[in-house]
Scaffold this motif. Sequence first.
Motif, short mmCIF file in Angstrom:
data_model
loop_
_atom_site.label_atom_id
_atom_site.label_comp_id
_atom_site.label_asym_id
_atom_site.label_seq_id
_atom_site.Cartn_x
_atom_site.Cartn_y
_atom_site.Cartn_z
N MET A 31 1.29 15.97 -8.19
CA MET A 31 1.78 17.26 -8.66
C MET A 31 2.61 17.05 -9.92
N GLN A 32 2.93 18.15 -10.60
CA GLN A 32 3.73 18.09 -11.85
C GLN A 32 3.19 16.98 -12.76
N TRP A 33 1.86 16.97 -12.93
CA TRP A 33 1.27 15.86 -13.67
C TRP A 33 1.13 16.17 -15.14
N LYS A 34 1.11 15.10 -15.94
CA LYS A 34 0.87 15.25 -17.37
C LYS A 34 0.08 14.05 -17.86
N VAL A 35 -0.73 14.30 -18.88
CA VAL A 35 -1.54 13.24 -19.45
C VAL A 35 -0.73 12.51 -20.50
N ASN A 36 -0.82 11.19 -20.49
CA ASN A 36 -0.09 10.34 -21.42
C ASN A 36 -1.09 9.28 -21.90
N GLY A 37 -1.83 9.55 -22.97
CA GLY A 37 -2.86 8.64 -23.43
C GLY A 37 -3.98 8.58 -22.40
N ASP A 38 -4.31 7.36 -21.94
CA ASP A 38 -5.37 7.25 -20.94
C ASP A 38 -4.80 7.24 -19.52
N GLN A 39 -3.52 7.59 -19.40
CA GLN A 39 -2.87 7.61 -18.09
C GLN A 39 -2.48 9.04 -17.71
N VAL A 40 -2.34 9.25 -16.40
CA VAL A 40 -1.75 10.48 -15.89
C VAL A 40 -0.46 10.07 -15.21
N GLN A 41 0.63 10.80 -15.49
CA GLN A 41 1.86 10.60 -14.74
C GLN A 41 2.06 11.83 -13.88
N GLY A 42 2.32 11.60 -12.62
CA GLY A 42 2.53 12.73 -11.72
C GLY A 42 3.33 12.31 -10.51
N THR A 43 3.70 13.29 -9.69
CA THR A 43 4.53 13.04 -8.52
C THR A 43 3.68 13.06 -7.26
N LEU A 44 3.76 11.96 -6.50
CA LEU A 44 3.13 11.86 -5.20
C LEU A 44 4.16 12.32 -4.17
N HIS A 45 3.82 13.36 -3.42
CA HIS A 45 4.73 13.87 -2.40
C HIS A 45 4.11 13.58 -1.04
N GLY A 46 4.82 12.86 -0.20
CA GLY A 46 4.24 12.55 1.10
C GLY A 46 5.30 12.16 2.12
N TRP A 47 4.86 11.52 3.18
CA TRP A 47 5.73 11.17 4.30
C TRP A 47 5.54 9.70 4.64
N GLN A 48 6.65 9.05 5.00
CA GLN A 48 6.62 7.66 5.45
C GLN A 48 7.21 7.60 6.84
N GLN A 49 6.82 6.57 7.58
CA GLN A 49 7.49 6.30 8.85
C GLN A 49 8.54 5.24 8.61
N VAL A 50 9.73 5.47 9.12
CA VAL A 50 10.83 4.51 8.96
C VAL A 50 10.40 3.18 9.58
N GLY A 51 10.59 2.09 8.83
CA GLY A 51 10.18 0.79 9.31
C GLY A 51 8.76 0.43 8.91
N ALA A 52 8.03 1.42 8.37
CA ALA A 52 6.65 1.19 7.93
C ALA A 52 6.44 1.91 6.61
N GLU A 53 7.36 1.65 5.69
CA GLU A 53 7.35 2.40 4.43
C GLU A 53 6.15 2.11 3.54
N ALA A 54 5.37 1.09 3.91
CA ALA A 54 4.21 0.72 3.09
C ALA A 54 3.21 1.86 2.97
N VAL A 55 3.09 2.65 4.03
CA VAL A 55 2.06 3.68 4.05
C VAL A 55 2.67 5.06 3.79
N VAL A 56 2.08 5.77 2.85
CA VAL A 56 2.51 7.15 2.57
C VAL A 56 1.44 8.09 3.11
N TYR A 57 1.84 9.01 3.97
CA TYR A 57 0.90 9.94 4.58
C TYR A 57 0.99 11.32 3.92
N GLN A 58 -0.12 12.06 4.03
CA GLN A 58 -0.19 13.38 3.40
C GLN A 58 0.80 14.36 4.01
N GLU A 59 0.86 14.38 5.33
CA GLU A 59 1.84 15.29 5.93
C GLU A 59 2.44 14.77 7.22
N LEU A 60 3.52 15.40 7.62
CA LEU A 60 4.32 14.97 8.76
C LEU A 60 3.47 14.83 10.02
#
Length: 164
Positions: A31-60
């Motif tokens: 979200m809130q993305w913008k193009v910067n040359g050949d890259q896109v910068q944007g915000t990934l909004h998601g959910w993590q489980q405490v103790g397992a921060e490696a994985v970001v999930y779409q929703e709770l």
Amino acid sequence: SDGSTIFATEMVKATNDKGSEVRLMPYAELMQWKVNGDQVQGTLHGWQQVGAEAVVYQELGKRITFALMDEDAVTDSDWKEINVVVNVAKEKMSSDLAALNQYGNQLNQTQCSGCHAAISADHYTANQWIGVVNSMKARTSMSKDEVRALTIYLQRNAKDMAKQ
């Protein structure tokens, strides 16, 4: 952009503001993305489980993987909401969700109908689909990328997901 959402078309490596690798999954939303040359910068909004921060999930509470941060082990089930700004190759992102869904549906129709009639996405819950796909993927000719895309497509359209 106009506050719209852009989606990863496949698993793609991105970097966060510290330069650490973030692997976006197919359908991962920025979200809130913008193009910067050949890259896109944007915000990934998601959910993590405490103790397992490696994985970001779409929703709770739903194990629909959006992104992988690094390797870790699951130890706890407290959930926390996160926002991560990432940079990713523009060519791997698309704002055309209908086309992405068409691809997921096509995989379901062609790959899963070899042994049985294709099962509609809303037949199972988002979390149930993980086991269903894992138990049958060996009987198909799908690549890892296709299995990933199919699983997330089915999860996003599962019976316990709000109709988008």
